[in-house]
Structure formats: C-alpha cells, structure tokens
Scaffold this motif. Structure first.
Motif, PDB file in Angstrom:
ATOM      1  N   LEU A 167       0.937  -1.192   0.028  1.00 34.11           N
ATOM      2  CA  LEU A 167       0.121  -0.061   0.043  1.00 34.11           C
ATOM      3  C   LEU A 167       0.688   1.436  -0.001  1.00 34.11           C
ATOM      4  N   GLU A 168       2.112   1.352   0.716  1.00 29.62           N
ATOM      5  CA  GLU A 168       2.864   2.439   0.730  1.00 29.62           C
ATOM      6  C   GLU A 168       4.134   2.146  -0.330  1.00 29.62           C
ATOM      7  N   GLU A 169       4.284   1.194  -1.225  1.00 24.67           N
ATOM      8  CA  GLU A 169       5.402   1.159  -2.081  1.00 24.67           C
ATOM      9  C   GLU A 169       4.941   1.429  -3.382  1.00 24.67           C
ATOM     10  N   ASP A 170       5.978   1.154  -4.449  1.00 25.56           N
ATOM     11  CA  ASP A 170       5.712   1.315  -5.818  1.00 25.56           C
ATOM     12  C   ASP A 170       5.205  -0.037  -6.091  1.00 25.56           C
ATOM     13  N   THR A 171       4.141   0.134  -6.889  1.00 23.60           N
ATOM     14  CA  THR A 171       3.404  -1.166  -7.288  1.00 23.60           C
ATOM     15  C   THR A 171       3.402  -1.443  -8.917  1.00 23.60           C
ATOM     16  N   THR A 172       4.349  -0.612  -9.395  1.00 18.51           N
ATOM     17  CA  THR A 172       4.725  -0.820 -11.002  1.00 18.51           C
ATOM     18  C   THR A 172       4.702  -2.389 -11.406  1.00 18.51           C
ATOM     19  N   GLY A 173       4.277  -2.892 -12.087  1.00 14.68           N
ATOM     20  CA  GLY A 173       4.081  -4.332 -12.683  1.00 14.68           C
ATOM     21  C   GLY A 173       3.347  -5.259 -11.733  1.00 14.68           C
ATOM     22  N   LEU A 174       2.702  -4.683 -10.834  1.00  8.66           N
ATOM     23  CA  LEU A 174       1.951  -5.809  -9.957  1.00  8.66           C
ATOM     24  C   LEU A 174       0.881  -6.055 -10.773  1.00  8.66           C
ATOM     25  N   ASP A 175       0.242  -7.477 -10.308  1.00  6.92           N
ATOM     26  CA  ASP A 175      -0.832  -8.191 -11.062  1.00  6.92           C
ATOM     27  C   ASP A 175      -1.961  -7.320 -10.955  1.00  6.92           C
ATOM     28  N   PRO A 176      -2.713  -6.831 -12.176  1.00  7.40           N
ATOM     29  CA  PRO A 176      -3.820  -6.068 -12.164  1.00  7.40           C
ATOM     30  C   PRO A 176      -4.840  -6.482 -11.306  1.00  7.40           C
ATOM     31  N   TRP A 177      -5.125  -7.760 -10.938  1.00  5.45           N
ATOM     32  CA  TRP A 177      -6.518  -8.093 -10.059  1.00  5.45           C
ATOM     33  C   TRP A 177      -5.801  -7.587  -8.719  1.00  5.45           C
ATOM     34  N   ALA A 178      -4.678  -7.774  -8.243  1.00  7.05           N
ATOM     35  CA  ALA A 178      -3.848  -7.624  -7.180  1.00  7.05           C
ATOM     36  C   ALA A 178      -4.051  -5.891  -6.872  1.00  7.05           C
ATOM     37  N   LEU A 179      -3.631  -5.398  -7.991  1.00 10.70           N
ATOM     38  CA  LEU A 179      -3.683  -3.853  -7.705  1.00 10.70           C
ATOM     39  C   LEU A 179      -5.113  -3.180  -7.624  1.00 10.70           C
ATOM     40  N   ALA A 180      -5.940  -3.874  -8.095  1.00  8.50           N
ATOM     41  CA  ALA A 180      -7.369  -3.273  -8.242  1.00  8.50           C
ATOM     42  C   ALA A 180      -7.979  -3.811  -6.705  1.00  8.50           C
ATOM     43  N   HIS A 181      -7.476  -4.834  -6.022  1.00 11.82           N
ATOM     44  CA  HIS A 181      -7.980  -5.098  -4.788  1.00 11.82           C
ATOM     45  C   HIS A 181      -7.233  -5.018  -3.605  1.00 11.82           C
ATOM     46  N   LEU A 182      -6.279  -4.184  -3.990  1.00  9.58           N
ATOM     47  CA  LEU A 182      -5.064  -4.045  -2.962  1.00  9.58           C
ATOM     48  C   LEU A 182      -5.669  -3.813  -1.366  1.00  9.58           C
ATOM     49  N   LYS A 183      -6.441  -2.840  -1.290  1.00 15.34           N
ATOM     50  CA  LYS A 183      -6.934  -2.275  -0.057  1.00 15.34           C
ATOM     51  C   LYS A 183      -7.570  -3.654   0.833  1.00 15.34           C
ATOM     52  N   GLU A 184      -8.411  -4.424  -0.055  1.00 18.35           N
ATOM     53  CA  GLU A 184      -9.268  -5.312   0.570  1.00 18.35           C
ATOM     54  C   GLU A 184      -8.174  -6.569   0.865  1.00 18.35           C
ATOM     55  N   LEU A 185      -7.082  -6.630   0.171  1.00 21.30           N
ATOM     56  CA  LEU A 185      -6.306  -8.121   0.314  1.00 21.30           C
ATOM     57  C   LEU A 185      -5.447  -7.465   1.551  1.00 21.30           C
ATOM     58  N   ALA A 186      -4.959  -6.134   2.008  1.00 25.43           N
ATOM     59  CA  ALA A 186      -4.504  -5.650   3.061  1.00 25.43           C
ATOM     60  C   ALA A 186      -5.232  -5.837   4.336  1.00 25.43           C
ATOM     61  N   GLU A 187      -6.653  -5.725   4.092  1.00 25.92           N
ATOM     62  CA  GLU A 187      -7.366  -5.772   5.178  1.00 25.92           C
ATOM     63  C   GLU A 187      -7.582  -7.195   5.529  1.00 25.92           C
ATOM     64  N   LEU A 188      -7.721  -7.997   4.557  1.00 31.18           N
ATOM     65  CA  LEU A 188      -7.707  -9.450   4.930  1.00 31.18           C
ATOM     66  C   LEU A 188      -6.654 -10.165   5.676  1.00 31.18           C
ATOM     67  N   GLU A 189      -5.504  -9.691   4.942  1.00 36.78           N
ATOM     68  CA  GLU A 189      -4.116 -10.096   5.552  1.00 36.78           C
ATOM     69  C   GLU A 189      -4.010  -9.733   6.953  1.00 36.78           C
ATOM     70  N   SER A 190      -4.708  -8.569   7.468  1.00 36.65           N
ATOM     71  CA  SER A 190      -4.544  -8.116   8.774  1.00 36.65           C
ATOM     72  C   SER A 190      -5.082  -9.109   9.963  1.00 36.65           C
ATOM     73  N   GLY A 191      -5.714  -9.871   9.500  1.00 41.23           N
ATOM     74  CA  GLY A 191      -6.288 -10.930  10.466  1.00 41.23           C
ATOM     75  C   GLY A 191      -5.794 -12.008  10.471  1.00 41.23           C
ATOM     76  N   TRP A 192      -4.517 -12.311   9.681  1.00 44.96           N
ATOM     77  CA  TRP A 192      -3.907 -13.525   9.868  1.00 44.96           C
ATOM     78  C   TRP A 192      -3.402 -14.092  11.287  1.00 44.96           C
ATOM     79  N   GLU A 193      -2.990 -13.232  12.195  1.00 45.35           N
ATOM     80  CA  GLU A 193      -2.509 -13.784  13.230  1.00 45.35           C
ATOM     81  C   GLU A 193      -3.399 -14.624  14.197  1.00 45.35           C
ATOM     82  N   GLU A 194      -4.716 -14.249  14.325  1.00 43.62           N
ATOM     83  CA  GLU A 194      -5.740 -14.798  14.757  1.00 43.62           C
ATOM     84  C   GLU A 194      -6.051 -15.940  14.019  1.00 43.62           C
ATOM     85  N   ALA A 195      -6.200 -16.070  12.610  1.00 46.49           N
ATOM     86  CA  ALA A 195      -6.705 -17.115  11.948  1.00 46.49           C
ATOM     87  C   ALA A 195      -5.514 -18.216  11.970  1.00 46.49           C
TER      88      ALA A 195
END
Length: 308
Positions: A167-195
C-alpha cells in the motif's frame, strides 16, 4: 539463466573442500574417522556447505557448515535449527541431530544421514499423496506441541505484512487484479495472526527439498522455522511450490472452505508477491525467482477462494 516459471529450489552451495580445514578436522574428530567422500546436496537456498559424508570405516553422516560472514541472517537461522533439532522428540520423522558447534565464525550441525531421496520433480501423484498423508499424521501427533517453540505470529509476524507494505510502495508491474483489490487484500491479511493461531507444532517451511522419502517413511528436514499454530498452515505454505513444480493446483488439493485458511492464503500470497519484487539477498541469488513463481500460483489460489 534461471527458469522463472519453474525455478529449482536450489541455491549456491559451498563445497566441502572450502570449509575451513580445522572445522573439517573437528567434524572428523567427532565422527571418529576420516572423511572418504563428501557429496554436496544442492537442494535449498542456504549458502552453506550441505554434504553427505562417507567415512573411511563406511559410516555416514550429514553435515551443514556455514561461514557466518556469507549472509547476515543465516547464522541465527542455523542456531535456531540446532536448538529445534536437539529438542524434537525421537518419534518426529526428522533426522537426529548428533551435535552442533561454533568455531571462529563457522556454525556446524552434524546429523544422522537418511538414506532417502527428495520427491521426484515434476511431482508424481503417488509421492505427493504419501507426503500429504505423512503431514496429516505428523500434525495430529504434534498437537499439542510437545516442545516449547514460538508461535507462528512471533516467527512470521514481520513477514506477513506484504499487502499492507505494498500500500505504501511502488506497485509498478503488480498483477492487475491484485492492484485493483490491494486495500481489500491488506485488510484480509491483517487478520492472519488470529487465523493462524493454534497449538500444532509446525515445520513452517515445507517444500520438496525439505523432504526425504525412504521405502516406508517420509522424513522432514530443516526445522529452523518450527513454531506452533493452525494445523493447516504447513499445507498452505507448501502447496504453491507443489503446483509450480508440476503438481496439482492448491485449490484442487485443499478444498476446506474455512475462512481462516483463506486468510492464511492471503498472508502467504502477500509475502511471496512482495518478496519476489525485492532485490536478491546476499549469498542467495536464486531465492527471488522461486518466490516469484510461488507468488503467481498463490495469487490465483487466493483469487479462486475469494470468488468461490
């Protein structure tokens, strides 16, 4: 040139002859006989020597010897491996650590030698089924963890922030789907410790090069990342490498819809995707290509789970 689609899990090993003479002499002194033959094992990414030794009296041993100046992170990894290997119960399917020592910047681990072979690449389904069955049996036997180890969150806490860092870095070349959903993926990832919480002793770094198959057993080697957590984590972390090495896709093998598994897949995917974009670490020139290839598989797996 590295194969970016199916890169081997192989780094640049140090030959036995380049290990300091006094260190080799101490290994021979411990083993009680001179070395007649040293065969380098090329699986894995460590810049250390990793050799199967045949002694003049016919006995065998497996030795890992690291010059601590090669890579700044490797010494602590080897020390952790020595601690974990020494503590593993005898019934864990892992080679027995005979001794370890440090001398003049060298870290040495001496194991019993297992007369086995790594899974054949590309993966054969019969060997994959053997490995997965062995992981299931091992996970059940190691719940609750029989030894004191850190939690998965403590071991991987700083690593599993890939999407949030992007979210805070250069995303040049990042997969288009990942780039379009980056905020949602970051939010999902944030719960990994409990999971990822749980009380199963995990290997936490399972790949084909960390397994040895014998006639009747599957041995799991290289345990420096051992920790306790969700019983499914070892398979979540392993399956992307299986697919990129010619095996079935992860969504074909792990169909449990548990949301916790999806969150762990998101964390693993973010790790592989971001790590694959970084410069190669010192002494590990082949690591990033392997991570990039796993990131491609993991991302499709995550997309499948989120769209299902």
């Amino acid at each position: 040139m590295t194969d970016e689609v199916n890169p081997p899990a192989r780094g640049v090993r140090m030959p036995w002859e380049e290990v300091a003479e006094h260190v080799r002499a101490e290994v021979e002194d411990f083993l009680g006989a001179p070395v007649a033959e040293a065969v380098t094992q090329d699986g894995g990414f460590s810049p250390a020597a990793a050799v199967r030794l045949r002694l003049q009296d016919g006995r065998r041993a497996f030795v890992k010897a690291l010059n601590s100046a090669v890579n700044p992170d490797s010494p602590d990894i080897y020390r952790a491996e020595a601690r974990i290997a020494a503590a593993l119960p005898a019934d864990v399917p892992a080679p027995r650590l005979l001794t370890s020592f440090e001398r003049d910047g060298w870290i040495v681990l001496i194991f019993e030698d297992v007369e086995g072979h790594h899974p054949v690449m590309p993966w054969r389904r019969d060997e994959l089924d053997r490995v997965r069955a062995a992981i299931t049996v091992m996970s059940e036997a190691l719940t609750p963890s029989p030894i004191e180890v850190p939690t998965l969150a403590e071991v991987m806490g700083d690593s599993f922030r890939g999407w949030r860092r992007l979210l805070e870095e250069d995303t040049t070349g990042l997969d288009p789907w990942a780039l379009a959903h980056l905020k949602e993926l970051a939010e999902l990832e944030s719960g990994w410790e409990e999971a990822g919480a749980g009380d199963t002793l995990l290997h936490a770094d399972l790949r084909a090069d960390n397994m040895l198959l014998t006639g009747d057993r599957v041995y799991f080697v290289d345990w420096p990342w051992a920790c306790k957590g969700h019983a499914f984590y070892d398979q979540v972390g392993m399956l992307p490498s299986v697919a990129m090495q010619g095996g079935p896709q992860p969504w074909e093998l792990l169909t449990d819809p548990d949301p916790a598994i999806t969150t762990l897949v998101a964390a693993v995917t973010g790790y592989f995707v971001r790590q694959g974009r970084r410069p190669s670490p010192a002494g590990l020139p082949t690591l990033r290509a392997f991570q990039r290839a796993q990131g491609v598989v993991s991302l499709e797996w995550l997309r499948q789970r989120l769209s299902g």
